[in-house]
Design a protein around this motif. Structure first.
Motif, short mmCIF file in Angstrom:
data_model
loop_
_atom_site.label_atom_id
_atom_site.label_comp_id
_atom_site.label_asym_id
_atom_site.label_seq_id
_atom_site.Cartn_x
_atom_site.Cartn_y
_atom_site.Cartn_z
N SER A 205 0.78 -1.16 0.18
CA SER A 205 -0.05 -0.03 -0.06
C SER A 205 0.98 1.32 0.11
O SER A 205 2.13 1.24 0.65
CB SER A 205 -0.95 -0.03 1.16
N ALA A 209 -3.76 -2.44 -4.86
CA ALA A 209 -5.12 -2.74 -4.08
C ALA A 209 -5.75 -3.89 -4.76
O ALA A 209 -5.90 -4.14 -5.96
CB ALA A 209 -6.18 -1.85 -4.07
N TYR A 213 -11.13 -3.66 -4.56
CA TYR A 213 -10.51 -2.34 -4.48
C TYR A 213 -9.70 -1.90 -5.46
O TYR A 213 -9.01 -0.78 -5.46
CB TYR A 213 -9.92 -2.07 -3.17
N ARG A 214 -9.61 -2.56 -6.68
CA ARG A 214 -8.34 -2.66 -7.50
C ARG A 214 -8.50 -1.14 -8.38
O ARG A 214 -9.47 -0.85 -8.62
CB ARG A 214 -8.48 -3.72 -8.60
N GLY A 215 -7.43 -0.45 -8.47
CA GLY A 215 -7.31 0.73 -9.19
C GLY A 215 -7.57 1.86 -8.10
O GLY A 215 -7.68 3.03 -8.38
N LYS A 216 -7.92 1.45 -6.76
CA LYS A 216 -7.98 2.44 -5.67
C LYS A 216 -7.02 2.67 -4.90
O LYS A 216 -6.01 1.77 -5.17
CB LYS A 216 -9.31 2.23 -4.87
N ARG A 217 -6.90 3.40 -3.81
CA ARG A 217 -5.66 3.42 -3.06
C ARG A 217 -5.61 2.15 -1.94
O ARG A 217 -6.82 1.89 -1.60
CB ARG A 217 -5.89 4.88 -2.05
N ASN A 218 -4.50 1.55 -1.93
CA ASN A 218 -4.49 0.23 -1.26
C ASN A 218 -4.31 0.64 0.25
O ASN A 218 -3.48 1.81 0.76
CB ASN A 218 -3.46 -0.66 -1.77
N GLU A 219 -4.61 -0.13 1.06
CA GLU A 219 -4.34 0.07 2.51
C GLU A 219 -4.29 -0.97 3.31
O GLU A 219 -4.60 -2.05 2.85
CB GLU A 219 -5.47 1.20 3.37
N TYR A 222 -6.90 -3.96 3.94
CA TYR A 222 -7.14 -4.53 2.54
C TYR A 222 -6.59 -5.90 2.50
O TYR A 222 -6.80 -6.89 1.71
CB TYR A 222 -6.88 -3.61 1.41
#
Length: 255
Positions: A205, A209, A213-219, A222
């Motif tokens: 992250s 992601a 959540y692919r394409g969004k900010r990972n954290e 997840y």
């Protein structure tokens, strides 16, 4: 259940608006061990600040990322050496070779990679490898440098079964993250042929992601999606996967 995220850039600017809340979300989902890779000297202060704020949870690495190997790479390597001489780190990383962004720096990337492997041996630390479009080049260096005191993690592993087996032969664990949930990620097709003793979990992250959540900010929270996918592939409970991979991380990092 204790889940270990062996590779997360919690100091990234992507988290500047909600870092504390994001880390708390992860802790509440049993992610309580965060291993933090370095990029270059510009991030050192923010990494140290992160450790100060979350001392029970955050474990730092020192190193020069291959995409930061530029004209000033010798100054950057001197900075890494200075940091290692000052205090405790848990790995040399992330280090390696990246031929996706810039092939023209290959020679100095190899030099920086090799230099940092020698530092890892000197300090008896694991290495954490970044490899992008550079398996052959990475394996050549590992072949030449291999020894009983060279070990670590092949971060964000995305290769073939044969490349996985080769990485393992150099005493590397495979860092498995969001890619294992991708339809075109391919590693899910052979993952269960690799003994779980060779696997650690990671998010990388704010990058990569997992689905959905692919394409969004990972954290880091997840990572449970990675855990769920591995649970399905290995036909084992998430708790068992978490336990084995956390023990694997302890074997690498010594904590």
């Amino acid at each position: 259940m204790i889940i270990t995220d062996t590779h997360t850039h919690l100091y990234s600017e992507a988290f500047d608006e909600d870092r504390a809340e994001m880390i708390q979300r992860a802790i509440e989902t049993d992610v309580t061990r965060f291993f933090i890779p370095a990029i270059d000297s510009t991030y050192t202060a923010s990494m140290l600040q992160l450790e100060k704020e979350f001392p029970e949870y955050v474990f730092l690495m020192a190193g020069l990322h291959p995409t930061s190997v530029k004209e000033n790479y010798k100054d950057e390597l001197a900075h890494v050496e200075g940091q290692l001489a000052k205090r405790k780190f848990y790995a040399i990383g992330e280090i390696g070779i990246d031929l996706y962004w810039d092939k023209s720096t290959l020679d100095i990337q190899i030099e920086a990679f090799r230099h940092q492997i020698k530092l890892a041996k000197q300090y008896k630390l694991p290495i954490v490898i970044h490899c992008r479009e550079a398996f052959d080049e990475i394996f050549k260096v590992l072949e030449e440098e291999q020894s009983d005191d060279l070990f670590g993690i092949f971060h964000c592993f995305t290769g073939t079964l044969e490349q996985a087996q080769q990485a393992i032969s150099y005493q590397m664990k495979l860092g498995i993250g969001g890619v294992v949930t991708f339809k075109n990620g391919k590693i899910d097709q052979f993952m269960n042929q690799i003994d779980l003793k060779h696997i650690v979990l990671e998010t990388d992250s704010p990058y990569l992601a997992p689905k959905p959540y692919r394409g969004k900010r990972n954290e880091s929270s997840y990572i449970y999606k990675v855990l769920e996918k591995l649970s399905e592939l290995y036909v084992k409970s998430p708790e068992e996967i978490a336990s084995i991979t956390t023990e694997n991380s302890k074997a690498i990092f010594g904590i």
